[in-house]
Write a protein that holds these residues in place. Sequence first.
Motif, short mmCIF file in Angstrom:
data_model
loop_
_atom_site.label_atom_id
_atom_site.label_comp_id
_atom_site.label_asym_id
_atom_site.label_seq_id
_atom_site.Cartn_x
_atom_site.Cartn_y
_atom_site.Cartn_z
N LYS A 66 -13.32 26.75 -10.51
CA LYS A 66 -14.08 26.85 -9.36
C LYS A 66 -13.84 25.47 -8.82
O LYS A 66 -13.83 24.44 -9.31
CB LYS A 66 -15.47 26.99 -9.75
CG LYS A 66 -15.90 28.37 -10.22
CD LYS A 66 -17.31 28.52 -10.54
CE LYS A 66 -17.86 29.72 -10.92
NZ LYS A 66 -19.36 29.68 -11.31
N GLU A 67 -13.90 25.56 -7.41
CA GLU A 67 -13.80 24.40 -6.65
C GLU A 67 -14.48 24.59 -5.03
O GLU A 67 -14.20 25.34 -4.33
CB GLU A 67 -12.61 23.67 -6.24
CG GLU A 67 -12.24 22.57 -5.51
CD GLU A 67 -10.97 22.03 -5.81
OE1 GLU A 67 -10.53 21.64 -4.45
OE2 GLU A 67 -10.31 21.89 -6.54
N PRO A 68 -15.79 24.15 -5.17
CA PRO A 68 -16.69 24.55 -4.13
C PRO A 68 -16.23 24.06 -2.63
O PRO A 68 -16.61 24.89 -1.62
CB PRO A 68 -18.15 23.78 -4.50
CG PRO A 68 -18.02 23.77 -5.99
CD PRO A 68 -16.54 23.42 -6.33
N GLU A 69 -15.70 23.08 -2.52
CA GLU A 69 -15.18 22.43 -1.46
C GLU A 69 -13.83 23.39 -0.75
O GLU A 69 -13.60 23.35 0.40
CB GLU A 69 -14.46 21.21 -1.35
CG GLU A 69 -15.47 20.22 -2.19
CD GLU A 69 -15.47 20.06 -3.42
OE1 GLU A 69 -14.59 20.10 -4.12
OE2 GLU A 69 -16.74 19.93 -4.09
N ALA A 70 -13.29 24.28 -1.48
CA ALA A 70 -12.07 25.23 -1.10
C ALA A 70 -12.43 26.34 -0.12
O ALA A 70 -13.82 26.56 -0.34
CB ALA A 70 -11.25 25.40 -2.18
N ASP A 71 -11.50 26.83 0.63
CA ASP A 71 -12.14 27.87 1.32
C ASP A 71 -12.41 29.08 0.40
O ASP A 71 -13.25 29.96 0.71
CB ASP A 71 -10.80 28.32 2.36
CG ASP A 71 -10.70 27.42 3.30
OD1 ASP A 71 -11.67 26.50 3.54
OD2 ASP A 71 -9.64 27.34 3.74
N HIS A 73 -13.60 28.80 -2.54
CA HIS A 73 -14.31 28.43 -3.81
C HIS A 73 -13.72 28.36 -5.13
O HIS A 73 -14.28 28.24 -6.10
CB HIS A 73 -15.53 29.08 -3.59
CG HIS A 73 -16.52 29.12 -2.44
ND1 HIS A 73 -17.15 27.90 -2.07
CD2 HIS A 73 -16.69 29.94 -1.46
CE1 HIS A 73 -17.64 28.14 -1.00
NE2 HIS A 73 -17.28 29.40 -0.58
N SER A 74 -12.31 28.47 -5.07
CA SER A 74 -11.65 28.17 -6.42
C SER A 74 -10.21 27.68 -5.94
O SER A 74 -9.76 27.39 -4.75
CB SER A 74 -11.22 29.56 -7.05
OG SER A 74 -10.55 30.46 -6.19
N ARG A 75 -9.51 27.12 -7.10
CA ARG A 75 -8.16 26.40 -6.87
C ARG A 75 -7.22 26.84 -8.10
O ARG A 75 -7.56 26.97 -8.89
CB ARG A 75 -8.45 24.95 -6.46
CG ARG A 75 -6.88 24.60 -6.22
CD ARG A 75 -7.24 23.23 -5.82
NE ARG A 75 -5.86 22.47 -5.61
CZ ARG A 75 -5.62 21.21 -5.22
NH1 ARG A 75 -6.55 20.33 -5.29
NH2 ARG A 75 -4.60 20.60 -5.03
#
Length: 106
Positions: A66-71, A73-75
Amino acid sequence: CSRDDISTSLRIPKAVDNAVHIANPKTFEFQVVRTQLLPGILKTVSCNRKMPLPLKLFEVSDVVLKEPEADTHSRNYRNVCALFCGKSSGFEVVHGVLDRLMMAFK
């Protein structure tokens, strides 16, 4: 992976919090996207317990966190996992694999 594969089996109870969950999984085996490669390698070893030693396994694949900053929300992250299972420690084998891997990244 299942939720148990990434949390209970590896004794990391909070690992499920960082995993991307699949909304409608076909089976319980695919509840979350892989956050680590280790559960897959360990499953392979458990299924091949009767094979003669040494076992030498590796996997290079993507994991998703999970990566909240990404479009989305995951990477995706590219990871490598290697395992040597034998009657001796096999330090020289592991050292050789890591040395070769580091030379490839130069």
